[in-house]
Design a protein around this motif. Structure first.
Motif, PDB file in Angstrom:
ATOM      1  N   ASP A   1     -27.245   0.202  62.191  1.00 15.83           N
ATOM      2  CA  ASP A   1     -26.634  -0.084  63.493  1.00 15.83           C
ATOM      3  C   ASP A   1     -25.378   0.743  63.708  1.00 15.83           C
ATOM      4  O   ASP A   1     -25.087   1.163  64.843  1.00 15.83           O
ATOM      5  CB  ASP A   1     -26.299  -1.573  63.600  1.00 15.83           C
ATOM      6  CG  ASP A   1     -27.538  -2.450  63.665  1.00 15.83           C
ATOM      7  OD1 ASP A   1     -28.631  -1.899  63.945  1.00 15.83           O
ATOM      8  OD2 ASP A   1     -27.434  -3.666  63.417  1.00 15.83           O
ATOM      9  N   LEU A   2     -24.633   0.974  62.635  1.00 18.67           N
ATOM     10  CA  LEU A   2     -23.421   1.778  62.771  1.00 18.67           C
ATOM     11  C   LEU A   2     -23.743   3.193  63.221  1.00 18.67           C
ATOM     12  O   LEU A   2     -23.171   3.712  64.187  1.00 18.67           O
ATOM     13  CB  LEU A   2     -22.664   1.821  61.439  1.00 18.67           C
ATOM     14  CG  LEU A   2     -21.777   0.639  61.080  1.00 18.67           C
ATOM     15  CD1 LEU A   2     -21.126   0.866  59.725  1.00 18.67           C
ATOM     16  CD2 LEU A   2     -20.712   0.413  62.140  1.00 18.67           C
ATOM     17  N   PHE A   3     -24.663   3.840  62.538  1.00 16.84           N
ATOM     18  CA  PHE A   3     -24.941   5.247  62.839  1.00 16.84           C
ATOM     19  C   PHE A   3     -25.758   5.415  64.121  1.00 16.84           C
ATOM     20  O   PHE A   3     -25.852   6.526  64.643  1.00 16.84           O
ATOM     21  CB  PHE A   3     -25.648   5.893  61.651  1.00 16.84           C
ATOM     22  CG  PHE A   3     -24.760   6.051  60.446  1.00 16.84           C
ATOM     23  CD1 PHE A   3     -23.774   7.009  60.404  1.00 16.84           C
ATOM     24  CD2 PHE A   3     -24.904   5.207  59.349  1.00 16.84           C
ATOM     25  CE1 PHE A   3     -22.943   7.152  59.301  1.00 16.84           C
ATOM     26  CE2 PHE A   3     -24.095   5.334  58.237  1.00 16.84           C
ATOM     27  CZ  PHE A   3     -23.104   6.306  58.210  1.00 16.84           C
ATOM     28  N   ASP A   4     -26.339   4.335  64.617  1.00 16.95           N
ATOM     29  CA  ASP A   4     -27.008   4.392  65.917  1.00 16.95           C
ATOM     30  C   ASP A   4     -26.066   4.074  67.070  1.00 16.95           C
ATOM     31  O   ASP A   4     -26.458   4.185  68.231  1.00 16.95           O
ATOM     32  CB  ASP A   4     -28.181   3.403  65.942  1.00 16.95           C
ATOM     33  CG  ASP A   4     -29.331   3.876  65.058  1.00 16.95           C
ATOM     34  OD1 ASP A   4     -29.400   5.091  64.776  1.00 16.95           O
ATOM     35  OD2 ASP A   4     -30.142   3.024  64.632  1.00 16.95           O
TER      36      ASP A   4
ATOM     37  N   ALA B   1     -18.273  -5.156  59.642  1.00 17.19           N
ATOM     38  CA  ALA B   1     -16.965  -4.638  59.252  1.00 17.19           C
ATOM     39  C   ALA B   1     -16.958  -4.187  57.795  1.00 17.19           C
ATOM     40  O   ALA B   1     -16.352  -3.158  57.454  1.00 17.19           O
ATOM     41  CB  ALA B   1     -15.898  -5.707  59.482  1.00 17.19           C
ATOM     42  N   SER B   2     -17.622  -4.912  56.916  1.00 17.77           N
ATOM     43  CA  SER B   2     -17.717  -4.499  55.516  1.00 17.77           C
ATOM     44  C   SER B   2     -18.494  -3.196  55.381  1.00 17.77           C
ATOM     45  O   SER B   2     -18.159  -2.341  54.549  1.00 17.77           O
ATOM     46  CB  SER B   2     -18.391  -5.597  54.691  1.00 17.77           C
ATOM     47  OG  SER B   2     -17.634  -6.792  54.725  1.00 17.77           O
TER      48      SER B   2
ATOM     49  N   TRP C   1     -17.158   0.410  53.699  1.00 23.05           N
ATOM     50  CA  TRP C   1     -17.822   1.194  52.670  1.00 23.05           C
ATOM     51  C   TRP C   1     -18.172   2.594  53.156  1.00 23.05           C
ATOM     52  O   TRP C   1     -18.240   3.535  52.355  1.00 23.05           O
ATOM     53  CB  TRP C   1     -19.059   0.456  52.174  1.00 23.05           C
ATOM     54  CG  TRP C   1     -18.666  -0.580  51.173  1.00 23.05           C
ATOM     55  CD1 TRP C   1     -18.408  -1.901  51.398  1.00 23.05           C
ATOM     56  CD2 TRP C   1     -18.431  -0.361  49.787  1.00 23.05           C
ATOM     57  NE1 TRP C   1     -18.035  -2.525  50.236  1.00 23.05           N
ATOM     58  CE2 TRP C   1     -18.031  -1.609  49.228  1.00 23.05           C
ATOM     59  CE3 TRP C   1     -18.505   0.742  48.954  1.00 23.05           C
ATOM     60  CZ2 TRP C   1     -17.718  -1.755  47.884  1.00 23.05           C
ATOM     61  CZ3 TRP C   1     -18.189   0.594  47.605  1.00 23.05           C
ATOM     62  CH2 TRP C   1     -17.810  -0.641  47.089  1.00 23.05           C
ATOM     63  N   VAL C   2     -18.357   2.760  54.454  1.00 24.08           N
ATOM     64  CA  VAL C   2     -18.533   4.117  54.986  1.00 24.08           C
ATOM     65  C   VAL C   2     -17.238   4.908  54.834  1.00 24.08           C
ATOM     66  O   VAL C   2     -17.245   6.090  54.447  1.00 24.08           O
ATOM     67  CB  VAL C   2     -18.974   4.054  56.462  1.00 24.08           C
ATOM     68  CG1 VAL C   2     -18.912   5.434  57.107  1.00 24.08           C
ATOM     69  CG2 VAL C   2     -20.389   3.501  56.568  1.00 24.08           C
ATOM     70  N   VAL C   3     -16.100   4.263  55.121  1.00 21.29           N
ATOM     71  CA  VAL C   3     -14.803   4.919  54.930  1.00 21.29           C
ATOM     72  C   VAL C   3     -14.601   5.280  53.461  1.00 21.29           C
ATOM     73  O   VAL C   3     -14.168   6.391  53.128  1.00 21.29           O
ATOM     74  CB  VAL C   3     -13.664   4.009  55.429  1.00 21.29           C
ATOM     75  CG1 VAL C   3     -12.308   4.638  55.128  1.00 21.29           C
ATOM     76  CG2 VAL C   3     -13.801   3.743  56.921  1.00 21.29           C
ATOM     77  N   PHE C   4     -14.924   4.350  52.579  1.00 18.73           N
ATOM     78  CA  PHE C   4     -14.774   4.610  51.143  1.00 18.73           C
ATOM     79  C   PHE C   4     -15.652   5.778  50.705  1.00 18.73           C
ATOM     80  O   PHE C   4     -15.205   6.653  49.946  1.00 18.73           O
ATOM     81  CB  PHE C   4     -15.143   3.354  50.352  1.00 18.73           C
ATOM     82  CG  PHE C   4     -15.258   3.584  48.878  1.00 18.73           C
ATOM     83  CD1 PHE C   4     -14.124   3.723  48.096  1.00 18.73           C
ATOM     84  CD2 PHE C   4     -16.501   3.665  48.268  1.00 18.73           C
ATOM     85  CE1 PHE C   4     -14.222   3.938  46.728  1.00 18.73           C
ATOM     86  CE2 PHE C   4     -16.607   3.877  46.906  1.00 18.73           C
ATOM     87  CZ  PHE C   4     -15.469   4.014  46.132  1.00 18.73           C
TER      88      PHE C   4
END
Length: 334
Positions: A97-100, A302-303, A307-310
Motif C-alpha cells: 500500500d505504501l509503494f502504491d 506507520a511501522s 522500516w522503509v526509512v531504516f
C-alpha cells in the motif's frame, strides 16, 4: 623388622622410602572432590559477577527500551494494527500500500530533494567556515562558539523563531519589499518557497556541528607537511585538493555519514514550520510516519514506514562505507 637409613621393610623383603618423610608431593594430592579452585580463578569469577551486576541495569534498559520496541515494530508492520479494535495479520500488504500510494511517493521525493540539496550545502559551508577560522584570525574561538550555538539550541525554539520571521508581514517579507521591487512571496504558503525555508533552516541548524569537526581536524594537521607542500608550490585550491582534503578525509567521512542519516530523519523543521504543507509539499518520511501513526491511528502502516526509512538509511550507509576505501585516507594506510 628394623628400618635402616630411613627405609622401612615391606613384607616381600624390599624396602621403600617414607613419602611423608621425604616430602613426596604425590602423598599430599587431594581428591578432585575436595580440591579448592586457585585464588586467581576465584578472583576472576568474583570480578565477573561484579561486572555483570554493574552492567545489568544498562542491558535491561537497552533490551526493554530499544531491542523490544524495534522487534515489536517489525511485527506490527505485518498487521492491520489500529489503536483500538481488532488486529489482523496482513503480511506485506502495508508495504504494498505504501509503494502504491501517490502521497508516499511524493514524500519520498521530498525527502530525497532535501538530502540532495542540504547535504552538499552543509559539507561545503562547514568546510569553508572551518578553513576560514582555522587561520590566524582574531577571535577564532568566539567564531566557533557562535557557529555552534544553533546546534545546541532546542530545535523547537529555533523553528518557532524562523516561523515568526517568514510568516506573512514578518521580517523576511518586510526585508524583501524593502530591498526588491514587488510584493514578497508567501514563504510558508507556497510549495517551492516553503521547501526552501525548510532547507535553509536545517542548514543553519546543522552547519555549526560539522564546522567544529572540520576545525578540529584542520588544527590536528601536521604543520611540517603543509610547509613542505607550500615550498613545493602547492597553494590555494591545489593545496586544498591535494593536501588538506586527503589529510582530513576521515573527519569528512564521519561528518558525511552523520549528516546523511540526519537528513533522512528530518522532522522538527518541517513539522513546526509548515506542518508538512502546503498540501504535502514539505512532508518528509518521518512527518508522514507521525501523521500516519498518531493522526490516522494506523500503527501497522506507520511501522512499515519506519522500516522503509531504516532500510533506506542502511543502504545509503553501506554504500558510503564501501566507497570510502577509494577516497578516505587513514594514518595506518600505506
Amino acid at each position: 623388622m628394623t628400618a635402616i637409613g630411613g627405609a622401612s621393610a615391606r613384607p616381600d623383603g624390599r624396602t621403600h622410602d617414607d613419602p611423608a618423610r621425604h616430602g613426596d608431593s604425590r602423598a599430599t594430592v587431594a581428591s578432585p572432590r575436595g580440591r579448592r579452585a586457585p585464588r586467581r580463578t576465584r578472583r576472576s569469577r568474583a570480578d565477573g559477577r561484579s561486572a555483570a551486576g554493574f552492567l545489568s541495569p544498562l542491558v535491561i534498559g537497552f533490551g526493554a527500551f530499544t531491542v523490544f520496541p524495534v522487534v515489536y515494530s517489525l511485527v506490527m508492520s505485518f498487521y492491520d494494527w489500529p489503536v483500538f479494535g481488532q488486529r489482523v495479520f496482513v503480511g506485506l500488504r502495508n508495504y504494498g500500500d505504501l509503494f502504491d500510494s501517490d502521497s508516499f511517493r511524493q514524500v519520498v521525493r521530498n525527502t530525497l530533494l532535501i538530502v540532495l540539496v542540504y547535504v552538499p550545502l552543509n559539507m561545503v559551508c562547514s568546510l569553508t567556515l572551518s578553513i576560514w577560522i582555522s587561520g590566524r584570525i582574531r577571535g577564532r574561538n568566539w567564531y566557533r562558539v557562535l557557529f555552534f550555538i544553533p546546534a545546541v539550541t532546542p530545535v523547537v525554539a529555533n523553528a518557532l523563531v524562523w516561523q515568526l520571521m517568514f510568516q506573512p508581514d514578518g521580517l523576511a517579507q518586510r526585508l524583501w519589499e524593502t530591498v526588491l521591487p514587488g510584493q514578497a512571496p508567501n514563504f510558508l504558503g507556497e510549495g517551492n518557497w516553503a521547501m526552501t525555508v525548510v532547507v535553509l533552516m536545517t542548514l543553519w541548524q546543522g552547519v555549526g556541528y560539522n564546522t567544529l569537526i572540520f576545525s578540529a581536524a584542520l588544527d590536528a594537521m601536521p604543520a611540517d607537511v603543509l610547509e613542505a607542500a607550500t615550498l613545493d608550490g602547492a597553494t590555494g585550491w591545489r593545496r586544498l585538493r591535494t593536501m588538506v582534503v586527503p589529510l582530513i578525509s576521515p573527519s569528512i567521512f564521519f561528518a558525511l555519514v552523520m549528516t546523511l542519516i540526519g537528513a533522512f530523519q528530518i522532522f522538527s523543521e518541517p513539522f513546526i514550520l509548515t506542518g508538512g504543507g502546503p498540501g504535502n509539499a514539505t512532508e518528509t518520511l518521518v512527518t508522514y510516519l507521525f501523521h500516519t501513526g498518531f493522526k490516522e491511528y494506523d500503527m501497522g502502516l506507520a511501522s512499515a514506514v519506519a522500516w522503509v526509512v531504516f532500510a533506506g538509511i542502511l543502504v545509503v550507509t553501506a554504500v558510503q562505507f564501501t566507497l570510502q576505501k577509494r577516497w578516505v585516507h587513514y594514518d595506518s594506510d600505506k
